[in-house]
Design an enzyme around this catalytic site. Structure first.
Site, short mmCIF file in Angstrom:
data_model
loop_
_atom_site.label_atom_id
_atom_site.label_comp_id
_atom_site.label_asym_id
_atom_site.label_seq_id
_atom_site.Cartn_x
_atom_site.Cartn_y
_atom_site.Cartn_z
N PHE A 172 0.83 -1.22 0.00
CA PHE A 172 0.00 0.00 0.00
C PHE A 172 0.85 1.26 0.00
CE2 PHE A 172 0.04 2.43 3.95
CZ PHE A 172 0.78 1.63 4.80
N LYS A 173 2.14 1.14 0.29
CA LYS A 173 3.03 2.31 0.30
C LYS A 173 3.03 3.04 -1.05
CE LYS A 173 4.88 1.54 4.48
NZ LYS A 173 4.33 0.27 4.96
N ASP A 174 2.66 2.33 -2.12
CA ASP A 174 2.63 2.96 -3.44
C ASP A 174 1.63 4.12 -3.50
OD1 ASP A 174 4.58 1.38 -4.71
OD2 ASP A 174 3.13 -0.21 -5.10
#
Ligand SMILES: *Cc1c(COP(=O)(O)O)cnc(C)c1O
Length: 493
Positions: free
Chosen positions: A111-113
């Site tokens: 989810f860091k994207d």
């Protein structure tokens, strides 16, 4: 309205939105916060039919009022168009006990994207508004996923250099290879002998080290951060809470304005804090449920009001949550205390001195009214991966499985719950494979192919040929060599 950010620890230390993004951290070590945030209420009826990009536009305009609408629009397009493998970038999936909001279909499979595809866009735009002679040097500590996502997001961005520090034995093999093989002449990763907290604490020290900063300035370099202490990383994470909610409304699973719970696998408290920001803006959230692994310092805090990091740092099946000092909690304390900067400064000082602090009264009540908590052991996590796969044909990664276990344990029958799924199971293939089929003596890439065949799921493209790629970054240093390391490397910039 003219929106000025202030430090959580001192309302005299202020910054425009664009400068807050460039700086990352306030000069007193506090985090930038928007004081008016709890006075803005969005009308759900007006948002409910917006697509992801429109929601993003609406939210960013609130937080970044020195960006023009067109600038924001361009940032959103560049960050999200054609970067994700699914049409809906945050697909919602219905399982028996709740919903999964998949946040791992981006270019690095975590989810860091969402934050780190956007941050480089925001930072470049912010730099155009505030022309600097200096180059920006981003120093970032990672528990595995931020590092790769930051390198991918910032690769070959002019005027910005990135150095990522990750714990040598604290990330999965796939995570390590993702970082080690990253291309781009302005990005590097280096392993440290130590854990994530060591890397993060040391970096915070460096951000406050005047001698260090002066040495950098002499070379026309100024520091910034790509961790979720940077608002440019945090704001993008608010959007999928809204989007996930409205997907449920549009599928007629809930009525508009019906309250839901979000269950969030938590480490540095960035993701779940973004949920709290969404709630402050009016999203109908009953509880934000903080899901921890065996490093359950946040669980204890939400239950008792005592934050105590003086405990053994454990390595678990969900390494991206192996964290004992959760930076973004400071922002929650700020809002939940009624923006009492002095109180926050005192608590953070106590944390530095003793590793511990406690809250009570209004502050603690506010936290308990908005948050609840649960945790899962390694065995429970492995069992949930197996159970959900066998019974519902859905493959969870260990971080998402921790949150799913917390959902199964909860006895809230009144509200629907959305579990945020933060990583692809293939990033943690060894743990996932072992949970499903028992241990097997094979390397991670053989296991990936076996997992693909056995479960009829697909290896994400970005992870496929990782073992064929050339290793570029393979240095290992001690944590007290980080300063020296940076000073050496900047000579090459
Ligand atoms: C970073 C990360 C987390 C923890 O998120 P925070 O914002 O640090 O609380 C959870 N799961 C995965 C897969 C992550 O990469």
């Amino acid at each position: 309205m003219n929106k000025i950010y202030e430090s959580t620890r001192n309302n005299q230390i202020t910054s425009s939105p664009s400068n807050a993004i460039i700086k990352g951290l306030a000069s007193d070590g506090g985090l930038f916060v928007l004081p008016q945030l709890d006075q803005i209420l969005l009308e759900m009826n007006e948002l409910k039919n917006m697509d992801y990009a429109m929601l993003a536009q609406t939210i960013f305009e609130i937080f970044l009022d020195d960006f023009t609408k067109d600038e924001i629009k361009n940032c959103i397009e560049n960050a999200y168009n054609h970067k994700f493998s699914t049409d809906q970038i945050d697909p919602l999936i219905k399982l028996n006990d709740g919903y999964i909001l998949e946040l791992f279909n981006g270019p690095t499979s975590a989810f860091k994207d969402f934050g780190l595809q956007m941050l480089p866009q925001l930072m470049q735009t912010a730099l155009k508004k505030n022309p600097k002679d200096n180059k920006i040097l981003i120093l970032t500590a990672t528990s595995g996923d931020t590092g790769k996502a930051a390198m991918e997001g910032f690769k070959d961005v002019a005027g910005i250099e990135v150095i990522v520090f990750y714990p040598k034995d604290g990330v999965s093999k796939v995570q390590e290879l993702q970082m080690q093989t990253q291309l781009g002449k302005n990005v590097r990763a280096v392993a440290i002998n130590g854990n994530f907290d060591d890397a993060q604490s040391k970096l915070k020290e460096l951000f406050n080290d005047e001698d260090f900063k002066q040495q950098l300035l002499k070379q026309k370099i100024q520091l910034s951060s790509a961790n979720s202490i940077n608002i440019g990383r945090l704001i993008p994470q608010i959007i999928y809470y809204f989007d996930g909610y409205f997907q449920l409304v549009r599928k007629k699973e809930i009525k508009l304005n019906e309250q839901v719970n979000f269950i969030v696998p938590t480490g540095n408290f960035g993701n779940i804090l973004a949920g709290y920001y969404a709630k402050l803006l009016g999203l109908p959230i009953n509880k934000l449920v903080c899901a921890s692994n065996e490093n359950n310092v946040l669980y204890d805090f939400i239950k008792t009001g005592v934050y105590d990091k003086n405990r053994e740092f454990l390595k678990t099946l969900s390494p991206s949550m192996d964290i004992l000092i959760s930076s973004n909690l400071e922002r929650l304390l700020y809002y939940a205390s009624g923006k009492d900067n002095e109180k926050i400064e005192q608590l953070m000082l106590e944390l530095t001195r003793t590793g511990k602090y406690s809250v009570n009264g209004y502050l603690f009540k506010t936290i308990q009214a908005n948050f609840s908590a649960g945790y899962a052991t390694n065995d429970q996590c492995a069992n949930v991966i197996k159970e959900i796969y066998e019974n519902e044909d859905y493959l969870l990664d260990p971080h998402s499985a921790v949150a799913y276990k917390v959902l199964l344990d909860s006895n809230d029958l009144k509200h629907k719950s959305i579990v945020l799924a933060t990583a692809s199971p293939y990033k943690f293939v060894k743990s996932v494979y072992t949970s499903l089929f028992g241990p097997k003596d094979a390397d991670e890439f053989e296991l990936m192919h076996e997992l693909e065949q056995k479960t009829k799921t697909f290896i994400p493209n970005n992870l496929k040929d990782l073992d064929q790629k050339k290793i570029i970054h393979d240095e290992v240093i001690n944590k007290n060599e980080m300063k020296q390391y940076v000073l050496e490397k900047i000579k090459e910039i």
